[in-house]
Design a protein around this motif. Structure first.
Motif, PDB file in Angstrom:
ATOM      1  N   GLY A 120      45.566  32.253 115.629  1.00 52.60           N
ATOM      2  CA  GLY A 120      46.878  32.254 115.006  1.00 52.60           C
ATOM      3  C   GLY A 120      47.956  31.552 115.808  1.00 52.60           C
ATOM      4  N   LYS A 121      47.581  30.569 116.609  1.00 59.64           N
ATOM      5  CA  LYS A 121      48.565  29.832 117.388  1.00 59.64           C
ATOM      6  C   LYS A 121      49.398  28.927 116.475  1.00 59.64           C
ATOM      7  N   ARG A 122      50.582  28.566 116.925  1.00 68.24           N
ATOM      8  CA  ARG A 122      51.392  27.579 116.212  1.00 68.24           C
ATOM      9  C   ARG A 122      50.822  26.194 116.525  1.00 68.24           C
ATOM     10  N   LEU A 153      43.414  22.705 103.373  1.00 74.14           N
ATOM     11  CA  LEU A 153      42.878  23.974 103.852  1.00 74.14           C
ATOM     12  C   LEU A 153      43.436  24.304 105.236  1.00 74.14           C
ATOM     13  N   LEU A 154      43.527  23.286 106.092  1.00 76.67           N
ATOM     14  CA  LEU A 154      44.048  23.505 107.449  1.00 76.67           C
ATOM     15  C   LEU A 154      45.537  23.835 107.423  1.00 76.67           C
ATOM     16  N   THR A 155      46.296  23.150 106.578  1.00 80.41           N
ATOM     17  CA  THR A 155      47.726  23.436 106.504  1.00 80.41           C
ATOM     18  C   THR A 155      47.974  24.830 105.918  1.00 80.41           C
ATOM     19  N   ALA A 156      47.112  25.237 104.985  1.00 78.44           N
ATOM     20  CA  ALA A 156      47.227  26.584 104.437  1.00 78.44           C
ATOM     21  C   ALA A 156      46.867  27.637 105.483  1.00 78.44           C
ATOM     22  N   SER A 157      46.145  27.212 106.512  1.00 78.55           N
ATOM     23  CA  SER A 157      45.751  28.124 107.591  1.00 78.55           C
ATOM     24  C   SER A 157      46.767  28.145 108.728  1.00 78.55           C
ATOM     25  N   GLY A 158      47.850  27.398 108.579  1.00 77.20           N
ATOM     26  CA  GLY A 158      48.913  27.452 109.581  1.00 77.20           C
ATOM     27  C   GLY A 158      49.215  26.149 110.283  1.00 77.20           C
ATOM     28  N   LEU A 159      48.364  25.144 110.120  1.00 80.60           N
ATOM     29  CA  LEU A 159      48.614  23.854 110.765  1.00 80.60           C
ATOM     30  C   LEU A 159      49.806  23.157 110.099  1.00 80.60           C
ATOM     31  N   VAL A 160      50.724  22.640 110.908  1.00 80.01           N
ATOM     32  CA  VAL A 160      51.932  21.986 110.395  1.00 80.01           C
ATOM     33  C   VAL A 160      51.860  20.488 110.684  1.00 80.01           C
ATOM     34  N   VAL A 161      51.994  19.675 109.648  1.00 80.83           N
ATOM     35  CA  VAL A 161      52.037  18.221 109.798  1.00 80.83           C
ATOM     36  C   VAL A 161      53.496  17.785 109.718  1.00 80.83           C
ATOM     37  N   CYS A 162      53.949  17.067 110.730  1.00 79.67           N
ATOM     38  CA  CYS A 162      55.341  16.609 110.742  1.00 79.67           C
ATOM     39  C   CYS A 162      55.410  15.229 111.378  1.00 79.67           C
TER      40      CYS A 162
END
Length: 247
Positions: A120-122, A153-162
């Motif tokens: 659950g890391k940022r 799937l990865l972004t729904a799991s918490g990964l942020v693309v910016c």
């Protein structure tokens, strides 16, 4: 000088030296250094190869004020994920993307990235480091869509693309909005075209067949598995961003 006189001279010099030392204060031993308590959370830069961009983040004064910045490559990936609150992923290749989305952790890079997700890391990824976006104009639409689903799937799991320019702001201010598709830089932006299908049942697919499908605004053409596609037909489809899919 006789031996007796020599001994007396030595004794006298030793006594004089000892008297001078007694007048001096004993040298104080240096006090052991007290370790400084650094309670800043850890930030880990995770990439597959060294690069200038990650060095800039590693040396960022803004980030160092709030985080203890580290790079996994400097430790040959031998790091403890418990020590970090934030992870920045660089070099998110299609291979790494597919592996992460399916839980395959057969490299040090994917192992640590998967561990960060599970804990659950940022996690942040600059969109310029997402290899998938580079093939938006050349990849067959269904194949591109399949990889997009894995990224989703990865972004729904918490990964942020910016965007890379907004990365520090996004990390330092959790309220910052992640990069939307409209904000993705032009060089890595996914083309937004509606999928319009067309089917051909001929034994030999020629350039004229592809041209007629193109005139019908088709960008995805399904053809029989055993059909022969001429080189001119393939070139015509490729230059016009039309996907040829065998059924």
């Amino acid at each position: 000088m006789e031996q007796k006189d020599l001994i007396e001279e030595i004794v006298a010099r030793v006594a004089t030296k000892m008297a001078s030392l007694e007048g001096q204060k004993p040298q104080q031993e240096a006090e052991p250094a007290v370790p400084v308590c650094d309670d800043r959370p850890g930030l880990l830069i995770l990439r597959q190869d060294h690069g200038d961009v990650c060095h800039d983040l590693y040396d960022s004064e803004r980030l160092s004020k709030q985080f203890k910045t580290d790079c996994a490559l400097l430790h040959n990936y031998e790091v403890n994920m418990d020590d970090y609150d934030v992870v920045i992923l660089f070099d998110l290749t299609n291979d790494a993307l597919a592996k992460l989305a399916t839980g395959i952790c057969d490299t040090p890079y994917t192992r640590l990235a998967s561990q960060a997700l599970l804990m659950g890391k940022r996690i942040y990824v600059p969109c310029e480091q997402v290899e998938l976006y580079r093939y938006a104009k050349t990849a067959p639409k269904p194949y591109y869509a399949m990889l997009q689903e894995k990224l989703a799937l990865l972004t729904a799991s918490g990964l942020v693309v910016c965007k890379l320019d907004d990365l520090e702001n996004c990390i330092l201010d959790e309220q910052s909005a992640p990069c939307t598709q409209e904000e993705v830089p032009h060089e890595c932006q996914k083309e937004q075209k509606p999928l319009k299908e067309f089917r051909l049942s001929k034994r030999v697919i020629t350039e004229r067949d592809i041209s007629e499908a193109c005139a019908a605004k088709a960008n995805c053409i399904y053809i029989p598995a055993r059909s022969i596609v001429t080189d001119l037909a393939k070139d015509y489809a490729r230059t016009r961003d039309i996907s040829l899919i065998r059924e």
